[in-house]
Scaffold this active site. Structure first.
Site: not given
Length: 805
Positions: A20, A85, A700, A501, A17, A88, A704
């Site tokens: 905010c 190396c 899954d 789960d 809104c 760098c 979850d």
């Protein structure tokens, strides 16, 4: 306006809104250095004027985050060319992180790449590339280079090979001359010309300035940016030997020049050995990305599509969602889709690691790059191009290989200050030898200085972690385990508790209708018609089982007039003007429906591992329906394996305690958390964490996702929802709990490999530098050791590609 004041626009998400927008605006205006700020709620963005000497875009972003909102950012990946190396990669990373608008930059030495998160209103990929070039390197956006990366790598190998052969031809006579000085090699014939200072000068100069040009260029760029890298060490060490020899050669004019002790071979042989080490390193690093190449090679190149009733073969890129694709026996399925005609066994081993083909028929989903074994199929394309499962897997593996594990921080910090420290030690070594050990012997002291400079190798430190992450995450992908980043690959080995789960994770997630008990006031057909019509609107697996079971009894179902799912309780629907409730005891109690006489039967069903749902019609208890979800064939063995690894295994479910305990007992799980509402799963994870446990949550479903995000490690079963996989840190493509143990095992093996690499990298320098300073290493031996130290680290990491789980 002051020249110091800059303007920026930041896209913001999360505003609900105008209040905010006002809150964000006020918060930013209170920040020191922010001259003005305005927030547009409709456009979801803020415009700010700020003093970069007092505040940065990163500070503003943090302020917005602290207020509870997010700043939209983009991510880009770049190829970085010219790193030699770890110093760098550290320098580029620091430089990019200081660039205005960049919130996070990570540079991977092994992959020669950079991943940058940035605010598109404050900077751009072009500005990021410009910054890299200013630091002395080259960069381009991944996917925009004209040549294939494998072609670029092949050219680099050929270039280094050519330099090595050229350098070897010129250096060998110098090495021959050096070896001939030793008394035990008096039998070796050496033409007098090779003892001439100017012949040695002629041989050494092309090596020093043609082959060695890359070290001078790298050193110049590093020093210009007030930094230092391996190139600085090589350039200093070889130049000291070369120019001191040149000075002695000039001094020898008019005298017995050929008797002067010179060090041309030191510089030339050093450069030759370092180039050889680089050649081996490039080849080994190329092998570490084999996992990506293998995955990309799995894709079909063409597809046979049905358009306007005509079959035609088209390139894979031209297949669109909705196309009907014909797949003959023995061919790869080109895209993700749904079988609309035909039956076959599908080899999904490339995706799941399982060698046994899966029987599929019309209505089943298939994944691109899997193999159609023995039947003709017509497949409707649902996902193509970058949306396919294989493309997403490749993306996850690439991001994991390019990410940086927390364990690498120490190596990065040391690499940043490594070269200056080594130069300091080398100077001290020279002074100690020149003034104390061999007073006045400049040549001897210089030799020790050179040995210290070239024995040091920041490369090994820089390659220790990323090469292991690359090899480990790539090998994991071959087993159907996708780590989203190096930090997750590292953290997984610390897991102490695995929270599973129940539905779709421990069990098959495909329950079947087993029992129907109807009160005398209702006929079974009427009861099932009303209950089935109500459940038809639900997406819950138990509801699907009920509807499927009722349809198998040839009972016609209607369309519900209204439907409401009540998470954790059940459903409420209106069917043919009658109010139907189906769900748990809590749902009945909430609506004050008397179910006392049904509780005993319900408990008996639950004790047998069945889930019983109570049904009420028009406020009156009408009966119950029971379904059973069997555990997966592999669950019991997988749980046993997790326990043998010393892990605590806990099952969590929204089902009632009796049903949950029956399933848990069958699977060998001792601890159960039952009757948990979806939003309560994350809270249960938090409770376990407060007990000092490192929790891996495995699930899954959509419900979850909060728990997966809350857990120390979230593991999504790949057969589950996209939301769950997005929230998880690891995706287990196989729907097999053995993947959990495999993921933890792979994490342990990778971390062990990283620690081995870091130990040898640190130990090599910790022992090598003092040995060189004490005079026990000739410069050419120090150079050889330095050249092969990084190669040994990469080869050790590549052992992970042969791991068996």
């Amino acid at each position: 306006m002051s020249q110091e004041i800059k303007e920026a626009t930041l896209p913001i998400t999360g505003m609900t809104c105008s209040a905010c927008a006002v809150r964000i605006e006020k918060g930013m205006k209170k920040m020191d250095g922010v001259e003005d700020a305005s927030v547009n709620f409709a456009l979801e963005r803020t415009s700010i004027k700020y003093d970069p000497n007092q505040v940065s875009i990163a500070d503003v972003k943090k302020k917005i985050n602290d207020l509870g909102y997010d700043v939209l950012e983009e991510k880009a990946e770049f190829n970085i060319i010219g790193m030699t190396c770890a110093a760098c990669s550290t320098r580029i990373e620091k430089g990019l992180n200081k660039l205005e608008g960049v919130s996070k930059a990570s540079v991977n030495l092994a992959l020669e790449s950079a991943t940058v998160e940035y605010n598109p209103s404050a900077t751009s990929p072009a500005e990021i590339i410009k910054k890299v070039e200013k630091l002395g390197y080259k960069a381009n956006l991944k996917g925009e280079q004209k040549e294939d990366s494998s072609d670029i790598k092949a050219k680099e190998i050929e270039t280094q090979k050519g330099k090595f052969i050229f350098s070897l031809i010129l250096s060998f006579p110098l090495l021959w001359a050096m070896v001939s000085h030793f008394s035990f090699t008096s039998f070796i014939y050496l033409p007098d010309m090779f003892m001439n200072p100017w012949v040695q000068f002629a041989l050494a100069t092309p090596v020093q300035f043609v082959v060695g040009k890359q070290f001078y260029v790298g050193a110049y760029k590093a020093l210009r940016n007030k930094s230092a890298n391996m190139d600085v060490l090589v350039a200093l060490g070889t130049s000291a030997a070369y120019f001191y020899s040149l000075y002695l050669s000039i001094q020898s004019i008019g005298s017995q020049g050929h008797m002067v002790e010179l060090y041309y071979e030191t510089s030339a042989v050093l450069i030759t050995l370092i180039i050889l080490g680089k050649l081996f390193e490039v080849k080994a690093k190329g092998r570490s990305s084999e996992a990506i190449k293998k995955l990309m090679g799995l894709q079909a190149k063409t597809a046979i599509v049905e358009r306007n009733g005509v079959e035609q073969e088209v390139p894979l890129e031209e297949v669109a969602a909705g196309d009907i694709v014909h797949v003959k026996p023995g061919e790869k399925i080109p895209v993700d889709g749904e079988i609309i005609e035909g039956r076959s066994a599908i080899d999904e081993s490339m995706l799941t690691g399982e060698s046994v083909p899966v029987d599929k028929t019309a209505g089943d989903l298939v994944i691109g790059a899997t193999l159609n074994k023995n039947g003709f199929l017509k497949v409707k394309a649902t996902k193509v191009g970058r949306d396919t499962a294989l493309a997403q897997i490749i993306k996850v593996v690439e991001e994991a290989q390019g990410s940086k594990a927390p364990i690498q921080r120490l190596a990065d910090q040391i690499s940043g200050i490594f070269v200056p420290i080594v130069v300091g030690i080398a100077v001290i070594t020279f002074l100690v030898w020149f003034f104390l050990v061999t007073p006045g012997d400049f040549a001897e002291s210089l030799e020790k200085l050179i040995a210290v400079l070239v024995i040091a190798c920041p490369c090994a430190l820089g390659l220790a972690t990323p090469t292991s992450i690359m090899a480990g995450s790539g090998r994991s992908a071959e087993f159907g385990i996708l780590f989203k980043g190096g930090e997750h690959l590292e953290r997984t080995h610390r897991v102490t508790t695995v929270l599973l789960d129940k539905t779709g994770t421990v069990t098959n997630g495909a329950p079947v209708l087993t029992d129907v008990l109807v009160e005398d006031d209702f006929s079974e057909e009427e009861f099932l018609q009303l209950a089935g019509t109500a459940e038809k609107q639900s997406e819950h697996p138990l509801a699907e089982a009920i509807v499927t079971g009722i349809k198998e009894k040839n009972i016609e179902l209607f369309e519900a007039e209204t439907f409401e799912a009540i998470p954790g309780y059940g459903i409420q629907a209106k069917v043919n003007g009658r109010v139907v409730l189906a769900g748990t005891r809590k749902l009945m109690k909430k609506h004050e429906i008397n179910i006392d006489h049904a509780l005993k039967v319900m408990e008996e069903l639950e004790e047998n591992g069945k889930t019983a749902m109570l049904v009420a019609i028009d406020g009156q208890y009408a009966g119950l329906i029971a379904v059973a979800d069997t555990i997966k064939d592999t669950s019991k063995a997988a749980v046993k394996r997790l326990k043998e690894m010393g892990l605590e295994v806990v099952m969590i479910t929204g089902d009632n305690k009796r049903t949950a305990e029956a399933i848990a007992n069958e699977a060998g799980i001792d601890s159960v958390i039952a009757e948990v509402l979806p939003e309560g799963k994350a809270e249960e994870v938090k409770k376990l964490q407060e007990q000092g446990k490192v929790v891996a949550m495995v699930g899954d479903g959509i419900n979850d996702a909060p728990a997966l995000a809350m857990a120390d490690i979230g593991m999504a079963i790949g057969t589950g929802t996209d939301v769950a996989m997005e929230a998880a840190d690891i995706t287990l493509i196989r729907g097999d709990l053995n993947s959990i143990a495999d993921a933890i095992s792979m994490s342990k093996k990778t971390i062990r490999n990283i620690k081995q690499n870091l130990f040898w990298a640190f130990a090599y320098n910790a022992m090598g530098i003092p040995i060189a300073a004490l005079g026990f290493l000739a410069p050419w031996l120090a150079g050889a050791a330095m050249a092969f130290s990084s190669v040994s680290v990469v080869l050790n990491a590549l052992r992970l590609q042969r791991v068996k789980l």
